[in-house]
Scaffold this motif. Structure first.
Motif, short mmCIF file in Angstrom:
data_model
loop_
_atom_site.label_atom_id
_atom_site.label_comp_id
_atom_site.label_asym_id
_atom_site.label_seq_id
_atom_site.Cartn_x
_atom_site.Cartn_y
_atom_site.Cartn_z
N ILE A 712 0.84 -1.20 0.00
CA ILE A 712 0.00 0.00 0.00
C ILE A 712 0.88 1.25 0.00
O ILE A 712 0.69 2.16 -0.80
CB ILE A 712 -0.95 0.03 1.23
CG1 ILE A 712 -1.97 -1.10 1.12
CG2 ILE A 712 -1.66 1.38 1.32
CD1 ILE A 712 -2.80 -1.31 2.39
N ALA A 713 1.88 1.25 0.88
CA ALA A 713 2.73 2.44 0.99
C ALA A 713 3.45 2.71 -0.33
O ALA A 713 3.49 3.85 -0.80
CB ALA A 713 3.74 2.25 2.12
N SER A 714 4.01 1.67 -0.93
CA SER A 714 4.81 1.95 -2.12
C SER A 714 3.94 2.23 -3.34
O SER A 714 4.28 3.09 -4.16
CB SER A 714 5.83 0.84 -2.38
OG SER A 714 5.17 -0.39 -2.47
N ALA A 758 -7.67 -4.42 -0.20
CA ALA A 758 -6.59 -3.51 -0.59
C ALA A 758 -6.16 -3.79 -2.02
O ALA A 758 -6.00 -2.87 -2.84
CB ALA A 758 -5.41 -3.66 0.36
N LEU A 759 -6.00 -5.05 -2.35
CA LEU A 759 -5.61 -5.42 -3.71
C LEU A 759 -6.63 -4.88 -4.71
O LEU A 759 -6.28 -4.25 -5.71
CB LEU A 759 -5.50 -6.95 -3.83
CG LEU A 759 -5.18 -7.48 -5.23
CD1 LEU A 759 -3.76 -7.11 -5.63
CD2 LEU A 759 -5.37 -9.00 -5.30
N THR A 760 -7.90 -5.11 -4.43
CA THR A 760 -8.96 -4.67 -5.34
C THR A 760 -8.94 -3.16 -5.53
O THR A 760 -8.99 -2.65 -6.65
CB THR A 760 -10.32 -5.12 -4.78
OG1 THR A 760 -10.32 -6.55 -4.70
CG2 THR A 760 -11.46 -4.66 -5.66
N PRO A 790 -6.88 2.41 0.35
CA PRO A 790 -6.38 1.79 1.59
C PRO A 790 -5.26 2.62 2.21
O PRO A 790 -4.54 3.32 1.52
CB PRO A 790 -5.87 0.43 1.11
CG PRO A 790 -5.69 0.54 -0.35
CD PRO A 790 -6.65 1.58 -0.83
N LYS A 791 -5.18 2.50 3.52
CA LYS A 791 -4.20 3.30 4.24
C LYS A 791 -3.15 2.39 4.85
O LYS A 791 -3.48 1.38 5.47
CB LYS A 791 -4.92 4.06 5.37
CG LYS A 791 -4.35 5.43 5.60
CD LYS A 791 -5.26 6.22 6.51
CE LYS A 791 -4.61 7.44 7.10
NZ LYS A 791 -3.31 7.42 7.63
N ALA A 792 -1.91 2.73 4.65
CA ALA A 792 -0.84 1.90 5.19
C ALA A 792 -0.65 2.21 6.67
O ALA A 792 -0.57 3.37 7.06
CB ALA A 792 0.46 2.17 4.44
#
Length: 862
Positions: A712-714, A758-760, A790-792
């Motif tokens: 998520i972050a990257s 998150a993937l979706t 989504p939030k990391a």
RNA sequence: GCGGGCGUGGUGGAAUUGGUAGACACACGAGACUUAAAAUCUCGAGGCCUUUGGCCGUGCGGGUUCGAGUCCCGCCGCCCGCACCA
């Protein structure tokens, strides 16, 4: 295994988005705004794969920003006036309007098929009277404010087609269509006085207003504006029958005035023309210069040629009388079209002086050179140095001499220091039908009368399609007689409408503002426009680096002065995307073949029909002539819209060209299926999971969460930074990590739901239809396009241990995993104790140990 | 000529901006499933050697540094823009 049925998904979700009016841009007031714009297309008839790449980038940004909580404006329209429509009318007998509007219908459908999140409610075409009528209003306001000028200007006239040609339609001095030699004609034309704003257009490139632009585009604009500081001065002329007793020249090197050995004027300078009247040889020379002058590379090789005029000019500082030449290398359009020549310090002047045996007087001595014996051979010296042979300037540095020379000339009253631009005023008159009519009326009594605002719009008259089969502008012919003949708004007498239309670059110079606000009675509503503008992210081709972007910047300034905008820079960030290329194929007869006719096996290619081997040519920009075009529609039929959007962004960084390959498209299609398949294994996962993370998660699940949150972050950062290819690589990586998911207990349920959601959501900007399909399977709330990004979790990005590379003498010898907060001394000791390290340190003296926490340990032995 | 950019496996490209070179993908090879093929899945892979290990390796040559794809100097090659702008 279930296959992702992309066609059904596309239809289903496009309809759902439309019904939900999901992409209508609205300002809530409490969310930040984001305006993302891609350069709108010309309605040629088909969407090109290059368009798909351009709009896919914009769409990723638009969907991403929406998910990140912005109110997003992402509009689309058409740059719909222009010559191709007239050419089509000539060939097909269809009216340009009919052709254009039907093309737009086709292209709009094609765009919708790809699933871009455009706010179609703001759709516009520059040929809509609603649009160009407001453009006429802008024209009249600019005219009133003094931004517009009428001047004589030369045009390229095709005597057979009876039409004006753009420079690029003149090939080797002949009309591109008729092949007839092009004539230069002088017409009265309208000009936007862009040079007045050159200084500010230039300043903004450097003062931070355009920090979000690529450096090379700014550099191109800087060169195009071409500001130079110098001296404009007059030389008194001596001779018989002179039209003028002075010759005005421009120079950036007044410091070299003492080195002057002749004066020169361009072949179409008034002085040259004056003498040509009584000198047939000169007339002939001028014509030769003009015939050769325009073609591109001929210029470079062109020999310096001159023709001596029976005049001399007096040097300002000494008693010399300088000869005056007409010279082929002097441009009429730069400065005053006349120069003083200093052969010692200008290569062109030197070439000319050597040819005509004129004096060469060095006046700048290169630093560290002895004046004794210094001479100029075949190369002019243009560097710094000390003044010699220069009277009052002797001994000065050249950079000191420059202002000194200007001051002296100003004192003498012979001239003054000035700034000069390469940029010319923007001539917008086009002797064409399919454009925005220039809203003025020509009256014999009152001269030029602007059309009163309440008589706008000046609607383009309908003319029959056959009008385009004849040469010339239909607006000048009988077809448009009723439209053209009108009454003067001032005196009421008989008058004639202007039949010129505007350059289509005018149309594209303010469309970004009209997208933001489209009132019926004015170009834009200032308040509404100011809430959306500037465009936060503009995306388009590098081919528009200069003209379109410069004109739009100019227009924004004019519109600001008229109270329509509150910004003078319309595009805060600019991104120029690379092209889509494709391999080319040539058969034994030397004919280009299309990719559909060819089957590629390994490094060889064969004709499908017949099987003979075929040569694989270079990878080039897709073009009809090379037959290496792939159709987005066909690709969407085969692989689905999601796969082609994904692929054009996946293989290369967005600013670089990307090569279209079948294998690449198949790879994207495989990815879509793997995601689909994975999610299909966990129907309802989002609904059945605990709302928050259960405590005491087992270690393997913590690791899984780390992988998800790291992704998520990257990915978030990569999209933010326009690194779509990297974001996609991370998506592949994430997918690879999501093996062995389970919903056996609450902990697993939570982790699985979190990971798949998150993937979706992160796939969604690239593959929006697939994402909706997955979102529905997971049981997510509402539409995926409205879901939050989504939030990391910071706590999951950090670990308690670190893995350090351990080097001996700068070479990797092992890895050390140790607590993150371990003191350097402990790290050092642990590293030295490693057997893999000791093999290399044994018997040697450890001189130094470098510890960079989080990175490496390097042991230096000696 | 001037200005800008680039050079990394068989290919497209990664590398937190001086810290594990080659992430991810394509192509390739092996295996699983299959009567078989396709599809799919798993694994492998920069080069070389004496292969539980080592050496070399980011266009070429030098330099700085504990450490260089990254910084500096000099070459070579490619791409783009402007181009007789006084």
């Amino acid at each position: 295994m279930a296959k992702y049925a992309f066609r059904a998904a596309e239809e289903k979700w496009q309809k759902a988005w439309e019904e939900a009016d999901a992409f209508r841009a609205e300002l809530s007031g409490d969310r930040p705004k984001y305006y993302v714009l891609e350069m709108f297309p010309y309605p040629s008839g088909k969407i090109h794969i290059g368009h798909v790449r351009n709009y896919a980038m914009g769409d990723v940004i638009a969907r991403f920003k929406r998910a990140r909580g912005h109110d997003v404006l992402h509009p689309m329209g058409f740059d719909a006036f222009g010559m191709p429509a007239e050419n089509a009318a000539m060939q097909t007998g269809k009216h340009p309007g009919e052709w254009t509007y039907s093309n737009m219908d086709v292209m709009r459908d094609q765009l919708k098929r790809i699933g871009f999140s455009f706010d179609w409610s703001r759709d516009l075409a520059t040929c809509d009277v609603d649009y160009y009528g407001q453009q006429q209003r802008l024209f009249l306001e600019f005219l009133e404010k003094g931004f517009i000028d009428r001047q004589e200007a030369q045009v390229n006239w095709d005597p057979v087609d009876m039409t004006v040609l753009a420079n690029e339609q003149v090939i080797d001095g002949k009309g591109w269509r008729s092949g007839a030699p092009v004539e230069r004609r002088t017409l009265n034309q309208w000009f936007f006085k862009i040079v007045e704003r050159a200084d500010d257009l230039l300043a903004a490139l450097d003062d931070g207003r355009l920090d979000g632009w690529p450096a090379h585009v700014k550099e191109m604009q800087r060169n195009w504006i071409g500001k130079s500081k110098g001296l404009q001065m007059s030389f008194p002329l001596n001779g018989d029958g002179l039209p003028n007793s002075w010759l005005e020249i421009y120079t950036t090197r007044p410091d070299t005035l003492y080195g002057a050995s002749f004066l020169g004027v361009s072949p179409d300078h008034p002085l040259a023309k004056h003498f040509a009247k009584s000198d047939p040889d000169l007339e002939k020379f001028i014509q030769e210069c003009q015939a050769a002058g325009t073609s591109e590379e001929a210029i470079e090789k062109a020999e310096k040629k001159g023709y001596r005029l029976p005049v001399t000019g007096k040097h300002p500082f000494d008693d010399r009388e300088l000869p005056v030449f007409v010279a082929n290398f002097i441009l009429s359009t730069y400065g005053t079209g006349a120069i003083f020549a200093c052969p010692a310090h200008d290569q062109r002047d030197l070439d000319f002086a050597r040819k005509y045996d004129l004096s060469v007087i060095p006046v700048v001595l290169p630093t560290g050179t002895d004046e004794e014996g210094y001479d100029v051979a075949d190369e002019a010296y243009v560097g710094p140095g000390t003044m010699i042979n220069s009277g009052f300037m002797d001994g000065m540095k050249a950079e000191e001499a420059l202002p000194a020379a200007i001051a002296r000339i100003e004192e003498m009253g012979w001239g003054k220091g000035t700034t000069n631009y390469r940029l010319r005023n923007w001539g917008i008159s086009r002797q064409r039908y399919w454009g925005c009519p220039i809203p003025v009326i020509h009256c014999e009594k009152c001269d030029i009368v602007p059309v009163p605002a309440d008589q706008l719009p000046v609607e383009l008259p309908k003319v029959p399609a056959e009008a385009f089969k004849e040469p010339g502008n239909p607006l000048d012919k009988d077809y448009a007689k009723d439209w053209r003949e009108t009454t003067c708004p001032k005196c009421g007498g008989a008058a004639r409408r202007e039949t010129d239309t505007m350059d289509t670059f005018v149309d594209s110079s303010w469309y970004f503002a009209r997208f933001a606000s489209q009132p019926g009675d004015k170009p834009v509503d200032a308040k509404e426009a100011s809430r959306w503008l500037p465009v936060d992210q503009y995306i388009g081709g590098i081919e528009h680096a200069i003209l379109h972007l410069l004109y739009a910047r100019y227009f924004a300034r004019n519109m600001k002065d008229c109270g329509y905008l509150d910004t003078d820079e319309p595009f805060a960030r600019l991104f120029t995307q690379g092209m889509v290329t494709h391999a080319t194929y040539k058969d034994a007869e030397g004919n280009w073949r299309t990719p559909e006719e060819v089957e590629v096996k390994g490094s060889k290619a064969f004709l499908i029909d017949g099987g003979s081997e075929i040569a694989i040519g270079p990878i080039e920009k897709m073009s009809k002539s090379k037959k290496n075009v792939v159709s987005p529609e066909e690709m969407a039929d085969t692989y689905g819209a999601d796969a082609i959007r994904f692929f054009v962004l996946s293989d290369s960084p967005p600013e670089r060209d990307v090569e279209w390959t079948t294998a690449g498209a198949e790879g994207a299609w495989r990815f879509a299926n793997r995601v689909y398949d994975l999610v299909a294994g966990f129907p309802g996962a989002a609904k059945g999971a605990p709302a928050s993370c259960p405590a005491d998660l087992p270690g393997d699940l913590v690791e899984r969460r780390r992988a998800v949150h790291g992704a998520i972050a990257s990915i978030t950062e990569d999209i933010e930074e326009f690194r779509f290819n990297k974001a996609i690589a991370r998506l592949y990586e994430l997918l690879g990590h999501l093996k062995g998911l389970s919903v056996s207990d609450d902990a697993n349920k939570f982790v699985t739901a979190e990971a798949l959601s998150a993937l979706t959501c992160m796939v969604a900007p690239f593959m929006p239809h697939l994402a909706e399909e997955c979102w529905e399977t997971l049981g997510g709330d509402g539409l995926c396009c409205n879901a939050d990004w989504p939030k990391a979790e910071e706590s999951l990005l950090a670990t308690d241990t670190q893995t350090l590379m351990v080097q001996v003498q700068g070479k990797k010898r092992g890895e050390l995993t140790i607590a993150k907060d371990a003191p350097n001394a402990d790290i050092e000791a642990a590293a030295l104790a490693m057997p893999d390290v000791q093999r290399f340190t044994e018997g040697k003296n450890v001189r130094k140990v470098i510890v960079v926490p989080g990175r490496i340990v390097n042991i230096v032995v000696g």
